[in-house]
Design an enzyme around this catalytic site. Structure first.
Site, short mmCIF file in Angstrom:
data_model
loop_
_atom_site.label_atom_id
_atom_site.label_comp_id
_atom_site.label_asym_id
_atom_site.label_seq_id
_atom_site.Cartn_x
_atom_site.Cartn_y
_atom_site.Cartn_z
N ASP A 1 0.86 8.04 9.28
CA ASP A 1 -0.36 7.42 9.80
C ASP A 1 -0.93 8.24 10.97
O ASP A 1 -0.18 8.93 11.67
CB ASP A 1 0.00 6.00 10.25
CG ASP A 1 -1.19 5.25 10.81
OD1 ASP A 1 -2.30 5.42 10.30
OD2 ASP A 1 -0.98 4.48 11.76
N ASP B 1 -3.74 6.90 13.52
CA ASP B 1 -4.00 6.09 14.72
C ASP B 1 -2.76 5.37 15.23
O ASP B 1 -2.11 4.62 14.50
CB ASP B 1 -5.11 5.06 14.44
CG ASP B 1 -6.44 5.75 14.22
OD1 ASP B 1 -6.78 6.63 15.02
OD2 ASP B 1 -7.14 5.41 13.25
N ASP C 1 2.35 2.04 12.20
CA ASP C 1 2.52 1.04 13.27
C ASP C 1 2.11 -0.36 12.83
O ASP C 1 2.21 -1.30 13.62
CB ASP C 1 1.70 1.45 14.50
CG ASP C 1 0.23 1.55 14.20
OD1 ASP C 1 -0.12 2.20 13.19
OD2 ASP C 1 -0.57 0.96 14.95
#
Lengths: 177, 177
Positions: B10, B12, B137
């Site tokens: 990922d 961000d 996240d």
């Protein structure tokens, strides 16, 4: 009613008539009037337009090209019905063309506003995606897909065998609706 | 040497310190000096910055935000080594933010030039991707992934349990190299 499936649908030369748009660029540059049917069975770059390859191909990287591609006949109506019955993801190999990314997003929003941004995938290598059915015009994408494959008829894939070929969106409707 | 795996990483709040960049926008707008550690265990929007939610959040849709996010500590060095040993795909939920698409492409090219455009995926719903390991996240992404999952520690996921948590890129290096 058939079982709901996750469909992976390509943009260029499937939802969008990209080959003809490339020829339109060429025609405008060299004052010709080619139509894609004249290149049936060829790769535009390898065989047809080889001489002027660079002049035209670099225009695909410029702003505006992908925003203005024509929608393929019957694509809107059929994708809308598929979307009502199945889970539709639009998966486009776009990361080679950085300017195309936002343009493909806008193009989809204009012509296929019922497709949510969550269902758009802009990638480079389609071996990353999973689903039940892939509709695509390139063997490199279909051959690494684990589900059912439908080869969308295109000027550059006429000699390709071993895949179920669909020649129009109406044929896709008969297959999946 | 460990077996080569397909890693889904990922951007961000994993490769990029996006939460701090949002706080920087906030600080600049409201003349405050928040740092993300102050919001540990919270969702920035729900708890911390609720009052001024709209003023700051709409800036994420404006040009420039995603292009200038800071790289997470040690991310470049570790992703480079992972890329040498594994097959690394960067998968970012980006289609909500049309302006972010080209910016994320450029950001990756600037900070992680060894990642080919073929290995970038900009999508909305990560349930479309397949691979061996996902580093993310957000629970919504990890819970629909079929392979191994690593939860990257972030201010908004402190109460989340049931996932293997990694607190830094150095920890990821120990796990996957």
């Amino acid at each position: 009613m058939r079982e709901s499936k996750r469909l992976i649908i390509d943009m260029d030369d499937v939802m969008a008539d990209t080959s003809q748009s490339i020829l339109n660029l060429y025609n405008s540059e060299f004052n010709t009037s080619y139509h894609k049917e004249q290149f049936w069975g060829n790769n535009l770059w390898d065989d047809g337009l080889k001489e002027n390859y660079l002049t035209v191909r670099h225009k695909l990287y410029e702003p505006g090209f992908f925003r203005n591609v024509t929608v393929m006949p019957d694509a809107i109506e059929v994708v809308k019905k598929l979307h009502e019955q199945h889970e539709v993801f639009i998966v486009s190999a776009a990361t080679e063309f950085p300017n195309s990314l936002k343009e493909k997003h806008e193009w989809l929003e204009e012509h296929f506003p019922f497709i949510h941004w969550k269902n758009l995938v802009l990638c480079g290598d389609k071996s990353i995606v999973k689903g039940d059915v892939m509709i695509d015009d390139h063997e490199k994408n279909l051959k690494v897909f684990e589900g059912q494959t439908l080869l969308f008829d295109a000027i550059h894939n006429q000699s390709l065998e071993g895949y179920q070929r669909v020649k129009s969106w109406k044929e896709i409707a008969r297959e999946l609706l």
